[in-house]
Write a protein that holds these residues in place. Structure first.
Motif, PDB file in Angstrom:
ATOM      1  N   LEU A  90       0.811  -1.212   0.000  1.00 21.55           N
ATOM      2  CA  LEU A  90       0.000   0.000   0.000  1.00 21.55           C
ATOM      3  C   LEU A  90       0.849   1.269   0.000  1.00 21.55           C
ATOM      4  CD1 LEU A  90      -2.736  -1.221   2.486  1.00 21.55           C
ATOM      5  CD2 LEU A  90      -2.938  -0.971   0.007  1.00 21.55           C
ATOM      6  N   PRO A  95      -3.723   1.617  -4.793  1.00 15.79           N
ATOM      7  CA  PRO A  95      -4.718   0.567  -4.526  1.00 15.79           C
ATOM      8  C   PRO A  95      -5.486   0.089  -5.751  1.00 15.79           C
ATOM      9  CG  PRO A  95      -5.422   2.696  -3.637  1.00 15.79           C
ATOM     10  CD  PRO A  95      -3.990   2.840  -4.029  1.00 15.79           C
ATOM     11  N   PHE A 126      -5.269  -3.414  -4.035  1.00 13.25           N
ATOM     12  CA  PHE A 126      -5.923  -3.430  -2.721  1.00 13.25           C
ATOM     13  C   PHE A 126      -6.605  -4.772  -2.476  1.00 13.25           C
ATOM     14  CE2 PHE A 126      -9.437  -2.762   0.217  1.00 13.25           C
ATOM     15  CZ  PHE A 126      -8.797  -2.119   1.257  1.00 13.25           C
TER      16      PHE A 126
END
Length: 317
Positions: A90, A95, A126
């Motif tokens: 991240l 994402p 993500f």
């Protein structure tokens, strides 16, 4: 009591002198003796009933230690390793980036935990993080390592093994940046390797950094998650992911409504591990429990989370 304290302080001076002669290992053992004798480390929670071999409770707001047990001793982290894996993904990727997973999703151990990914599938970064963190998918963690490793190296054609080694370098660098200086990571999954180790203290520091990341906090909280997976046959396929963290499963015996994460772990060598967090009235705590048992890991974590929330600092108004 005063006599004991004075005596202990006198012995502490001798320990300091001896430590200069016998080295860091001697000092570490001596410090644990001092902690038991005069309550070092600022621990303020009761230790009764904690079965884990290693444990630590910190106030997430200020890093203060509320309880400690062998927190500086090496232990195998198992899949709690994936906290660092998810955080790096991240921090170093976006994402919504689409990732195509490859042959790295093939099992490295017949009994390893998997999210159910197959080569050629495409999913958002993500969602790949969710697949690593919730069901503890080793396939997803390796895919993250390969994708981010290639990206960091600036070579999208870098081999699978070489990309994973690049990612491991990033893991150790990021761990040290978090203050976790007594760990060594050799893979993104937590599968057992002798040179893959951490400490309860280091994992707490890494978890604290991770929970400061909004996307990471979002990733570790749900009881379940539906990932969108594109395939050549079905561009709108779905992959259902269930969180292995029973603190977050409503209706279960281990559910804790204040819980906010974070990550489970298990190998035969590591035992049952859990890095967890909870929040109440603005107070936040992080608990690390390592080398517990199937029966005790959640009672250990629940007790420490609840006591930690009682003792943690209230947020400034």
């Amino acid at each position: 009591m005063k006599r004991l304290t004075v005596a202990a302080l006198g012995i502490a001076l001798l320990i300091l002198v001896a430590g200069n002669t016998f080295g860091e290992e001697y000092m570490s053992k001596a410090k644990r003796w001092m902690d038991r004798t005069i309550g070092g480390g600022g621990a303020i929670l009761a230790s009764d009933g904690i079965q884990a071999s290693h444990a630590l409770v910190i106030d997430a707001a200020n890093g203060k230690t509320l309880y400690s047990k062998n927190e500086r001793e090496r232990a195998y982290p198992a899949s709690t390793t994936k906290i660092l894996t998810g955080l790096l993904a991240l921090e170093l990727g976006k994402p919504d980036e689409l990732v195509t997973v490859g042959e790295e999703v093939a099992p490295e151990d017949p009994e390893e935990s998997r999210a159910g990914l197959r080569p050629g599938q495409r999913l958002k970064l993500f969602d790949l993080v969710e697949a690593a963190l919730l069901p503890s998918g080793n396939d997803a963690a390796r895919s993250i390592a390969v994708y981010i490793g290639r990206k960091a190296a600036g070579n999208p054609k870098l081999g699978i093994r070489e990309a994973q080694l690049e990612f491991v370098k990033l893991m150790n660098k990021r761990a040290k940046k978090a203050g976790a200086t007594h760990s060594n990571f050799v893979n993104a999954t937590g599968l057992h390797e002798r040179k893959h180790y951490s400490t309860a203290q280091d994992l707490a520091l890494i978890a604290k950094e991770a929970m400061n990341n909004k996307l990471f906090r979002q990733a570790v909280q749900p009881a379940s998650y539906t990932a969108a997976v594109q395939t050549s046959a079905n561009p709108s396929a779905k992959l259902q992911l269930t969180n292995t963290n029973l603190l977050l499963q409503p209706g279960g015996a281990n559910y804790l409504k204040e819980a906010t994460g974070i990550k489970t772990g298990f190998t035969d060598q590591a035992g049952y591990c859990l890095v967890s967090s909870a929040s109440k009235d603005g107070k936040q705590v992080i608990v690390v429990v390592l080398q517990s048992t199937n029966k005790d890991v959640y009672p250990d974590a629940r007790k420490l989370l609840q006591q930690g929330l009682e003792k943690a600092s209230r947020p400034a108004k």
